[in-house]
Design an enzyme around this catalytic site. Structure first.
Site, PDB file in Angstrom:
ATOM      1  N   HIS A  79       2.633  -2.415   0.250  1.00 56.49           N
ATOM      2  CA  HIS A  79       3.753  -3.040   0.493  1.00 56.49           C
ATOM      3  C   HIS A  79       4.223  -3.864  -0.899  1.00 56.49           C
ATOM      4  O   HIS A  79       3.362  -4.175  -1.487  1.00 56.49           O
ATOM      5  CB  HIS A  79       3.515  -4.350   1.321  1.00 56.49           C
ATOM      6  CG  HIS A  79       4.442  -5.453   1.420  1.00 56.49           C
ATOM      7  ND1 HIS A  79       3.840  -6.427   0.999  1.00 56.49           N
ATOM      8  CD2 HIS A  79       5.508  -5.517   1.627  1.00 56.49           C
ATOM      9  CE1 HIS A  79       4.690  -7.439   0.808  1.00 56.49           C
ATOM     10  NE2 HIS A  79       5.908  -6.906   1.415  1.00 56.49           N
ATOM     11  N   ASP A  80       5.400  -3.823  -1.349  1.00 53.75           N
ATOM     12  CA  ASP A  80       6.024  -4.386  -2.582  1.00 53.75           C
ATOM     13  C   ASP A  80       5.242  -3.712  -3.611  1.00 53.75           C
ATOM     14  O   ASP A  80       4.264  -4.437  -4.381  1.00 53.75           O
ATOM     15  CB  ASP A  80       6.048  -5.658  -2.455  1.00 53.75           C
ATOM     16  CG  ASP A  80       7.071  -6.358  -2.123  1.00 53.75           C
ATOM     17  OD1 ASP A  80       8.061  -6.374  -3.158  1.00 53.75           O
ATOM     18  OD2 ASP A  80       7.561  -7.001  -1.052  1.00 53.75           O
ATOM     19  N   ARG A 115      10.946  -2.395  -4.492  1.00 50.90           N
ATOM     20  CA  ARG A 115      12.329  -3.130  -4.193  1.00 50.90           C
ATOM     21  C   ARG A 115      12.982  -3.381  -5.633  1.00 50.90           C
ATOM     22  O   ARG A 115      12.373  -3.779  -6.583  1.00 50.90           O
ATOM     23  CB  ARG A 115      11.600  -4.514  -3.595  1.00 50.90           C
ATOM     24  CG  ARG A 115      10.410  -4.509  -2.743  1.00 50.90           C
ATOM     25  CD  ARG A 115      11.271  -4.147  -1.271  1.00 50.90           C
ATOM     26  NE  ARG A 115      10.218  -3.926  -0.060  1.00 50.90           N
ATOM     27  CZ  ARG A 115      10.119  -4.925   0.762  1.00 50.90           C
ATOM     28  NH1 ARG A 115      10.666  -6.111   0.521  1.00 50.90           N
ATOM     29  NH2 ARG A 115       9.213  -4.778   1.763  1.00 50.90           N
ATOM     30  N   HIS A 127      10.299  -8.979  -6.627  1.00 46.42           N
ATOM     31  CA  HIS A 127       9.775  -9.381  -5.357  1.00 46.42           C
ATOM     32  C   HIS A 127      10.591 -10.669  -5.043  1.00 46.42           C
ATOM     33  O   HIS A 127      10.257 -11.621  -5.747  1.00 46.42           O
ATOM     34  CB  HIS A 127       8.315  -9.713  -5.062  1.00 46.42           C
ATOM     35  CG  HIS A 127       7.718  -9.859  -3.962  1.00 46.42           C
ATOM     36  ND1 HIS A 127       6.198 -10.388  -3.474  1.00 46.42           N
ATOM     37  CD2 HIS A 127       8.334 -10.106  -2.569  1.00 46.42           C
ATOM     38  CE1 HIS A 127       6.505 -10.275  -2.152  1.00 46.42           C
ATOM     39  NE2 HIS A 127       7.624 -10.361  -1.785  1.00 46.42           N
ATOM     40  N   ASP A 317      -1.271  -5.048   1.514  1.00 41.74           N
ATOM     41  CA  ASP A 317      -1.251  -5.655   0.325  1.00 41.74           C
ATOM     42  C   ASP A 317      -2.795  -5.736  -0.158  1.00 41.74           C
ATOM     43  O   ASP A 317      -3.623  -5.762   0.235  1.00 41.74           O
ATOM     44  CB  ASP A 317      -1.114  -7.281   0.730  1.00 41.74           C
ATOM     45  CG  ASP A 317       0.536  -7.514   0.885  1.00 41.74           C
ATOM     46  OD1 ASP A 317       1.381  -6.671   0.273  1.00 41.74           O
ATOM     47  OD2 ASP A 317       0.770  -8.545   1.564  1.00 41.74           O
TER      48      ASP A 317
END
Length: 332
Positions: A79-80, A115, A127, A317
């Site tokens: 994630h991210d 992102r 982020h 994460d």
């Protein structure tokens, strides 16, 4: 006996600098049960012979047959994925990963959540408001280099617009197109849920930005902070993305419920199960580690116990090689 093409069998030597990132699966190269994947079963005798071939974490997809659907593979993700820099002063609010994109891919990650802030008709990796000292070219170059070295693999890349656009004269889609046209041979913009064989050596786009033409798996109808379905003509998705976490037990229940649904699914629905999130702290300031420190050990325990099955895509994460390996091993 199932054999994967020799072009995918590569010798891999660990360098001292990256030795801690990679782990080899001790499991053999075998096919899944036919009731899970729709693939033809092979005998246990064949399994024994195939098990002599180890599965390397940087090329683990070489051990899967071409005709397996992406929806029937347990895929470690992040994630991210580019967020390795925290906010100044207030820590725990922006950083989500310790490993670089290249390190993630070599550790077994095959789903990237990218992102992009649209600024000066280019993409920078953000982020929220925090620039990650990384640009979209950096992400793509790492992916291209990885796929050149490991043509058996595929990368599913979610691309989403992040933060405020600035000084732009064209659409987000137009800027995205300008990037991928430089190396279009490495992209697969199909709108369906593909088989692995269809996307080996390529990046399959999961699109979270609006577009004027069909481009990648359409995930623009993304719901906020919940579990939801997206039903396109060529691609059905179910996503758990409960990220404003008030209770870690509730978050874990959402994760484990989708694990069970993915494992028991007989459809070609793609399950994307975000194990990430944050807890709102004082003045609503988010704390990312307050969730990952509780959830990641649960993930490790889960996959130490549940060692076989199709569990979908898991954006995590602070992924590490040990957790990625446990997820990957459920495919064999």
């Amino acid at each position: 006996m199932f054999k994967y093409p020799m072009k995918y069998v590569k010798n891999f030597t660990l360098s001292i600098a990256t030795a801690t990132v990679f782990f080899s699966c001790s499991e053999g190269v075998v096919e899944r049960d036919s009731n899970e994947t729709g693939l033809t079963s092979v005998s246990k005798a064949s399994y024994k012979s195939a098990s002599l071939l180890p599965v390397e974490m940087n090329s683990w997809m070489a051990g899967l047959q071409d005709n397996i659907s992406i929806s029937k593979i347990s895929i470690p993700g992040t994630h991210d994925s580019g967020a390795r820099i925290d906010a100044p002063v207030v820590t725990g609010t922006a950083k989500t990963q310790d490993l670089s994109i290249a390190e993630q891919l070599n550790a077994g990650v095959r789903f990237l959540d990218i992102r992009c802030r649209h600024i000066d008709n280019s993409f920078t990796i953000h982020h929220g408001a925090i620039y990650q000292n990384l640009n979209f070219d950096d992400v793509l170059n790492a992916c291209y280099a990885f796929l050149e070295s490991h043509p058996s693999e595929t990368i599913i890349m979610s691309v989403k617009e992040e933060y405020n656009a600035s000084n732009t004269t064209r659409s987000f889609e137009s800027t995205f197109d300008s990037y991928i046209q430089k190396k279009i041979s490495k992209w697969d913009l199909g709108t369906n849920i593909p088989t692995l064989g269809e996307v080996r050596g390529k990046i399959r786009l999961l699109r979270r930005f609006s577009a004027g033409t069909a481009k990648g798996i359409n995930a623009t109808s993304w719901a906020d902070n919940t579990t939801f379905e997206i039903n396109n003509p060529g691609a059905q998705l179910k996503v758990q993305d409960y990220y404003k976490v008030t209770n870690n037990d509730d978050k874990w229940n959402g994760i484990s419920n989708l694990f069970n649904e993915a494992k028991n699914s007989n459809s070609d629905r793609l399950f994307i199960n975000f194990t990430s999130g944050y807890k709102p702290g004082i003045f609503g300031i988010p704390s990312i580690p307050s969730v990952s420190n509780a959830i990641n050990p649960k993930l490790k325990t889960f996959f130490q116990t549940n060692t076989k099955g199709s569990y979908g895509i898991m954006p995590v994460d602070f992924v590490n090689a040990e957790l990625a390996e446990l997820i990957v091993k459920t495919n064999f």
